[in-house]
Design an enzyme around this catalytic site. Sequence first.
Site, PDB file in Angstrom:
ATOM      1  N   CYS A  61       0.916  -1.234  -0.062  1.00 27.18           N
ATOM      2  CA  CYS A  61      -0.035   0.095   0.024  1.00 27.18           C
ATOM      3  C   CYS A  61       0.914   1.282   0.003  1.00 27.18           C
ATOM      4  O   CYS A  61       1.525   1.481   0.949  1.00 27.18           O
ATOM      5  CB  CYS A  61      -0.951  -0.213   1.081  1.00 27.18           C
ATOM      6  SG  CYS A  61      -1.732   1.469   1.775  1.00 27.18           S
ATOM      7  N   CYS A  64       0.254   3.502   2.935  1.00 27.97           N
ATOM      8  CA  CYS A  64       0.564   3.369   4.001  1.00 27.97           C
ATOM      9  C   CYS A  64       2.217   3.263   4.182  1.00 27.97           C
ATOM     10  O   CYS A  64       2.830   3.506   5.333  1.00 27.97           O
ATOM     11  CB  CYS A  64       0.392   1.509   4.061  1.00 27.97           C
ATOM     12  SG  CYS A  64      -1.367   0.887   4.210  1.00 27.97           S
TER      13      CYS A  64
END
Length: 140
Positions: A61, A64
């Site tokens: 991600c 992230c």
Amino acid sequence: MKSIKLFLIVFVGLMTGNVLTSCASVEGGNGDVVVIESSEAFYELIDGKTPVIVDFYADWCRPCRIQGPIVEELAAEMPGKVIVAKLDVDKFPRIASKYQVTGIPSIILYEKGEQVWKKVGLQQKANLKAAIEAHLKSKS
């Protein structure tokens, strides 16, 4: 026994240069980020006396990966106030499902095992810090 279990699940973050210590020193939040490596460790950590903020993330991600350093800075700025932890949703899908983590990154603040605050998506450090401080202030 609790300290031994948590010592086993905490590791040295060589890739980030962030050294993680045993839970005995993490109990009050020592400025490091705890990487959760077992379901048992997660539940023991959030059930403790010190509030815990958990960054639910995945390695693949991109947001992230941006959130990670922000969370690390937050941990360094709030030692003794909060424990900062990271949980990989790909490794622990049941925990993510239980806490209705449907988007990542998700940041959840726990106190004594209860979810008290949650935000989904990339968060600024100032917003995270303000939310934690507001929660801590409401408890004093």
